[in-house]
Motif scaffolding. Sequence first.
Motif, PDB file in Angstrom:
ATOM      1  N   ALA A 107       0.763  -1.252  -0.042  1.00 36.87           N
ATOM      2  CA  ALA A 107      -0.121  -0.027   0.114  1.00 36.87           C
ATOM      3  C   ALA A 107       0.765   1.385   0.091  1.00 36.87           C
ATOM      4  CB  ALA A 107      -0.865   0.122   1.164  1.00 36.87           C
ATOM      5  N   LEU A 108       0.338   2.100  -0.502  1.00 36.08           N
ATOM      6  CA  LEU A 108       1.249   3.440  -0.776  1.00 36.08           C
ATOM      7  C   LEU A 108       0.136   4.702  -0.293  1.00 36.08           C
ATOM      8  CD1 LEU A 108       3.574   5.028  -1.832  1.00 36.08           C
ATOM      9  CD2 LEU A 108       2.329   5.370  -4.022  1.00 36.08           C
ATOM     10  N   TRP A 109       0.779   5.485   0.706  1.00 36.51           N
ATOM     11  CA  TRP A 109       0.035   6.640   1.534  1.00 36.51           C
ATOM     12  C   TRP A 109       0.670   8.006   0.866  1.00 36.51           C
ATOM     13  CZ3 TRP A 109      -3.519   7.061   5.810  1.00 36.51           C
ATOM     14  CH2 TRP A 109      -3.705   8.398   6.184  1.00 36.51           C
ATOM     15  N   PHE A 110       0.024   8.614   0.087  1.00 28.43           N
ATOM     16  CA  PHE A 110       0.728  10.053  -0.177  1.00 28.43           C
ATOM     17  C   PHE A 110      -0.462  11.166  -0.054  1.00 28.43           C
ATOM     18  CE2 PHE A 110       1.662  13.126  -4.075  1.00 28.43           C
ATOM     19  CZ  PHE A 110       2.805  13.606  -3.386  1.00 28.43           C
ATOM     20  N   LEU A 122      -1.821   2.247  11.122  1.00 30.19           N
ATOM     21  CA  LEU A 122      -2.529   3.431   9.817  1.00 30.19           C
ATOM     22  C   LEU A 122      -2.894   2.790   8.559  1.00 30.19           C
ATOM     23  CD1 LEU A 122      -2.930   6.724   9.753  1.00 30.19           C
ATOM     24  CD2 LEU A 122      -0.812   6.528   8.536  1.00 30.19           C
ATOM     25  N   MET A 123      -1.959   2.199   8.134  1.00 32.61           N
ATOM     26  CA  MET A 123      -2.168   1.674   6.862  1.00 32.61           C
ATOM     27  C   MET A 123      -3.127   0.684   6.591  1.00 32.61           C
ATOM     28  SD  MET A 123       1.496   2.104   4.677  1.00 32.61           S
ATOM     29  CE  MET A 123       1.004   2.473   3.429  1.00 32.61           C
ATOM     30  N   ALA A 124      -3.119  -0.210   7.699  1.00 36.85           N
ATOM     31  CA  ALA A 124      -3.759  -1.625   7.813  1.00 36.85           C
ATOM     32  C   ALA A 124      -5.394  -1.003   7.860  1.00 36.85           C
ATOM     33  CB  ALA A 124      -3.457  -2.364   8.792  1.00 36.85           C
ATOM     34  N   GLU A 125      -5.627  -0.064   8.832  1.00 38.00           N
ATOM     35  CA  GLU A 125      -6.972   0.597   8.954  1.00 38.00           C
ATOM     36  C   GLU A 125      -7.313   1.283   7.662  1.00 38.00           C
ATOM     37  OE1 GLU A 125      -7.689   1.953  13.014  1.00 38.00           O
ATOM     38  OE2 GLU A 125      -9.678   2.705  12.277  1.00 38.00           O
ATOM     39  N   TYR A 135      -3.869   2.457  -2.921  1.00 41.00           N
ATOM     40  CA  TYR A 135      -3.409   3.682  -2.701  1.00 41.00           C
ATOM     41  C   TYR A 135      -4.388   4.685  -1.617  1.00 41.00           C
ATOM     42  CZ  TYR A 135      -2.847   8.478  -3.974  1.00 41.00           C
ATOM     43  OH  TYR A 135      -2.481   9.770  -4.078  1.00 41.00           O
ATOM     44  N   PHE A 136      -3.897   5.179  -0.891  1.00 40.87           N
ATOM     45  CA  PHE A 136      -4.531   5.867   0.242  1.00 40.87           C
ATOM     46  C   PHE A 136      -4.120   7.514  -0.138  1.00 40.87           C
ATOM     47  CE2 PHE A 136      -3.364   1.880   2.715  1.00 40.87           C
ATOM     48  CZ  PHE A 136      -4.511   1.415   1.901  1.00 40.87           C
ATOM     49  N   ALA A 137      -5.110   8.121  -0.505  1.00 36.96           N
ATOM     50  CA  ALA A 137      -4.918   9.661  -0.711  1.00 36.96           C
ATOM     51  C   ALA A 137      -5.200  10.552   0.377  1.00 36.96           C
ATOM     52  CB  ALA A 137      -5.886   9.977  -2.302  1.00 36.96           C
ATOM     53  N   ASP A 138      -5.090  11.838   0.068  1.00 32.05           N
ATOM     54  CA  ASP A 138      -5.341  12.582   1.241  1.00 32.05           C
ATOM     55  C   ASP A 138      -6.743  13.079   1.139  1.00 32.05           C
ATOM     56  OD1 ASP A 138      -4.754  14.667   3.183  1.00 32.05           O
ATOM     57  OD2 ASP A 138      -4.643  16.449   1.822  1.00 32.05           O
ATOM     58  N   ASN A 139      -7.568  12.500   2.037  1.00 31.53           N
ATOM     59  CA  ASN A 139      -9.202  12.757   2.301  1.00 31.53           C
ATOM     60  C   ASN A 139      -9.559  12.614   3.549  1.00 31.53           C
ATOM     61  OD1 ASN A 139      -9.558  10.083   2.956  1.00 31.53           O
ATOM     62  ND2 ASN A 139      -9.704   9.236   0.967  1.00 31.53           N
ATOM     63  N   GLU A 140     -10.589  13.229   3.771  1.00 23.17           N
ATOM     64  CA  GLU A 140     -11.197  13.421   5.105  1.00 23.17           C
ATOM     65  C   GLU A 140     -11.147  12.128   5.836  1.00 23.17           C
ATOM     66  OE1 GLU A 140     -15.433  15.151   7.182  1.00 23.17           O
ATOM     67  OE2 GLU A 140     -14.858  15.725   5.205  1.00 23.17           O
ATOM     68  N   GLN A 141     -11.321  11.198   5.300  1.00 22.98           N
ATOM     69  CA  GLN A 141     -11.514   9.978   6.087  1.00 22.98           C
ATOM     70  C   GLN A 141      -9.970   9.468   6.499  1.00 22.98           C
ATOM     71  OE1 GLN A 141     -14.159   6.325   4.599  1.00 22.98           O
ATOM     72  NE2 GLN A 141     -12.397   6.492   3.203  1.00 22.98           N
ATOM     73  N   ASN A 142      -9.304   9.571   5.705  1.00 21.14           N
ATOM     74  CA  ASN A 142      -7.785   9.449   5.885  1.00 21.14           C
ATOM     75  C   ASN A 142      -7.198  10.081   6.771  1.00 21.14           C
ATOM     76  OD1 ASN A 142      -7.984   7.058   4.377  1.00 21.14           O
ATOM     77  ND2 ASN A 142      -7.128   7.889   2.594  1.00 21.14           N
ATOM     78  N   ARG A 143      -7.538  11.439   6.741  1.00 18.06           N
ATOM     79  CA  ARG A 143      -7.102  12.428   7.925  1.00 18.06           C
ATOM     80  C   ARG A 143      -7.597  12.170   9.171  1.00 18.06           C
ATOM     81  NH1 ARG A 143      -7.342  16.021   3.643  1.00 18.06           N
ATOM     82  NH2 ARG A 143      -9.580  16.615   3.952  1.00 18.06           N
ATOM     83  N   GLY A 144      -8.699  11.530   9.364  1.00 14.34           N
ATOM     84  CA  GLY A 144      -9.282  11.175  10.564  1.00 14.34           C
ATOM     85  C   GLY A 144      -8.339  10.180  11.364  1.00 14.34           C
TER      86      GLY A 144
END
Length: 137
Positions: free
Chosen positions: A39-42, A127-130, A94-103
């Motif tokens: 997974a990639l978080w950006f 963080l990535m697993a969730e 891929y996990f982008a910058d959005n409200e859900q991920n900011r939470g």
Amino acid sequence: MFLTRLIYFSRANREVDMDIDQILETARRKNKADNITGALWFDGSWFLQTLEGSRSAISRTYHRICADPRHNAVQLVSCDQVTQRAFHVWSMAYFADNEQNRGLVSKYSGNDKFNPAEMTNDSLFALMAEAEILNKI
Ligand code: FAD
């Protein structure tokens, strides 16, 4: 056979045009061929990535990634032997910058602003697993 799970974070290089779709397209194509998942978080500034696969494939891929001029200041978080994949479906989620991920950032760092350098190894993985569950991947 055991698997290797490697986690790192890095800073996006502001002097290079960032095309995240192109990074994902290459990552997914190459990872699929190498049986690597992850997974990639950006968030626009920071990359956080998990890679899972055979030790040799993870080593080769990580060395290529480290040499990529699209990011810098790569810091290895962890490299462990594991018995199962946490990201088993996607060749690269891929996990982008959005409200859900900011939470999730405030849940795991006690801070609204994502800064992996100030988070524990366990928090970065959690963080990535969730995010994978929340993003319904
Ligand atoms: P080539 O495609 O032949 O490229 C040659 C060089 O140019 C390499 O150093 C490459 O990094 C660089 N390059 C390529 N495109 C650009 C561009 N648009 N701008 C500037 N430099 C460029 N690859 C994977 O296989 N799996 C992954 O999971 C993965 N995740 C990545 C995550 C991040 C945050 C980044 C920045 C890159 C990731 N990559 C991933 C891409 C990886 O760094 C390599 O570009 C890719 O594996 C191709 O390697 P190559 O040796 O075939 O390089």
